[in-house]
Design a protein around this motif. Structure first.
Motif, PDB file in Angstrom:
ATOM      1  N   GLY A  87      -8.980   7.449   2.820  1.00 44.56           N
ATOM      2  CA  GLY A  87      -8.464   7.286   1.464  1.00 44.56           C
ATOM      3  C   GLY A  87      -7.688   6.000   1.219  1.00 44.56           C
ATOM      4  O   GLY A  87      -7.322   5.726   0.083  1.00 44.56           O
ATOM      5  N   LEU A  88      -7.431   5.205   2.275  1.00 40.26           N
ATOM      6  CA  LEU A  88      -6.737   3.926   2.065  1.00 40.26           C
ATOM      7  C   LEU A  88      -7.625   3.045   1.195  1.00 40.26           C
ATOM      8  O   LEU A  88      -8.810   2.891   1.491  1.00 40.26           O
ATOM      9  N   PRO A  89      -7.087   2.500   0.088  1.00 43.15           N
ATOM     10  CA  PRO A  89      -7.910   1.692  -0.807  1.00 43.15           C
ATOM     11  C   PRO A  89      -8.660   0.567  -0.084  1.00 43.15           C
ATOM     12  O   PRO A  89      -8.145  -0.014   0.882  1.00 43.15           O
TER      13      PRO A  89
ATOM     14  N   ALA B  75       0.837  -1.209   0.000  1.00 34.72           N
ATOM     15  CA  ALA B  75       0.000   0.000   0.000  1.00 34.72           C
ATOM     16  C   ALA B  75       0.862   1.246   0.000  1.00 34.72           C
ATOM     17  O   ALA B  75       0.540   2.221  -0.682  1.00 34.72           O
ATOM     18  N   ASN B  76       1.945   1.232   0.782  1.00 35.71           N
ATOM     19  CA  ASN B  76       2.846   2.371   0.865  1.00 35.71           C
ATOM     20  C   ASN B  76       2.043   3.667   1.016  1.00 35.71           C
ATOM     21  O   ASN B  76       2.250   4.637   0.289  1.00 35.71           O
ATOM     22  N   TYR B  77       1.105   3.640   1.956  1.00 28.12           N
ATOM     23  CA  TYR B  77       0.158   4.734   2.133  1.00 28.12           C
ATOM     24  C   TYR B  77       0.486   5.504   3.404  1.00 28.12           C
ATOM     25  O   TYR B  77       0.674   4.911   4.467  1.00 28.12           O
ATOM     26  N   LYS B  78       0.529   6.819   3.274  1.00 29.42           N
ATOM     27  CA  LYS B  78       0.903   7.670   4.401  1.00 29.42           C
ATOM     28  C   LYS B  78      -0.047   7.492   5.593  1.00 29.42           C
ATOM     29  O   LYS B  78      -1.261   7.441   5.433  1.00 29.42           O
ATOM     30  N   ASN B  79       0.533   7.418   6.783  1.00 32.87           N
ATOM     31  CA  ASN B  79      -0.194   7.306   8.057  1.00 32.87           C
ATOM     32  C   ASN B  79      -1.029   6.031   8.191  1.00 32.87           C
ATOM     33  O   ASN B  79      -2.020   6.015   8.922  1.00 32.87           O
ATOM     34  N   SER B  80      -0.646   4.963   7.498  1.00 32.82           N
ATOM     35  CA  SER B  80      -1.397   3.707   7.596  1.00 32.82           C
ATOM     36  C   SER B  80      -0.724   2.686   8.509  1.00 32.82           C
ATOM     37  O   SER B  80      -1.277   1.613   8.747  1.00 32.82           O
TER      38      SER B  80
ATOM     39  N   TYR C  79      -7.467  -3.049   1.235  1.00 30.59           N
ATOM     40  CA  TYR C  79      -6.814  -3.309   2.504  1.00 30.59           C
ATOM     41  C   TYR C  79      -7.802  -3.169   3.627  1.00 30.59           C
ATOM     42  O   TYR C  79      -7.600  -3.363   4.734  1.00 30.59           O
TER      43      TYR C  79
ATOM     44  N   ARG D  48      -7.653   3.225  10.640  1.00 37.81           N
ATOM     45  CA  ARG D  48      -7.623   3.282   9.175  1.00 37.81           C
ATOM     46  C   ARG D  48      -7.579   4.736   8.703  1.00 37.81           C
ATOM     47  O   ARG D  48      -8.444   5.536   9.034  1.00 37.81           O
TER      48      ARG D  48
END
Length: 130
Positions: free
Chosen positions: A125-127, A45-50, A130, A122
């Motif tokens: 905006g996290l897809p 995911a490499n998603y900020k703040n996840s 996940y 969560r």
């Protein structure tokens, strides 16, 4: 190495109580896979703040497996946080994740292991994958 193995086996014996060994080991294996999947998803995911979400989700999924899964989640979570502190000392620097971040990670780990909804952490905006 012998000390580590002794501590690991001692923890396993204390964590099992009267439960059957094979069931406990199966749950621990499944919990380990749950933790690995959460880590893999976090990297993908490499998603900020996840980060906290994936900590909570991995621990939650593993703990749902039973006492073996909860034990595996705790051992893996503690080892990860302790390893991070040791590598900071050896590098004479900081991984960018200070003591406060480590405490927040452990709080998210405990949240998930206690059966609370990991979606609490969560990020927007996290897809949905996940």
């Amino acid at each position: 190495m012998k000390l580590f193995l002794g501590i690991l086996l001692g923890s396993l014996v204390l964590g099992v109580s009267s439960q059957r060994w094979l069931n406990f080991l199966r749950e621990a294996g499944q919990g380990t896979r749950d933790m690995m999947r959460a880590y893999s998803d976090m990297r993908e995911a490499n998603y900020k703040n996840s980060d906290k979400y994936f900590h909570a989700r991995g621990n939650y999924d593993a703990a749902k497996r039973g006492p073996g899964g909860a034990w595996a989640a705790k051992v893996i979570s503690d080892a990860r946080e302790n390893t991070q502190r040791v590598t900071d000392l050896l590098k004479f620097g900081d991984s960018g994740h200070g003591v406060e971040d480590s405490k927040a990670d452990q709080a998210a780990n405990l949240w998930g292991r206690s059966g609370k909804d990991p979606n609490h952490f969560r990020p927007p905006g996290l897809p949905d994958k996940y």
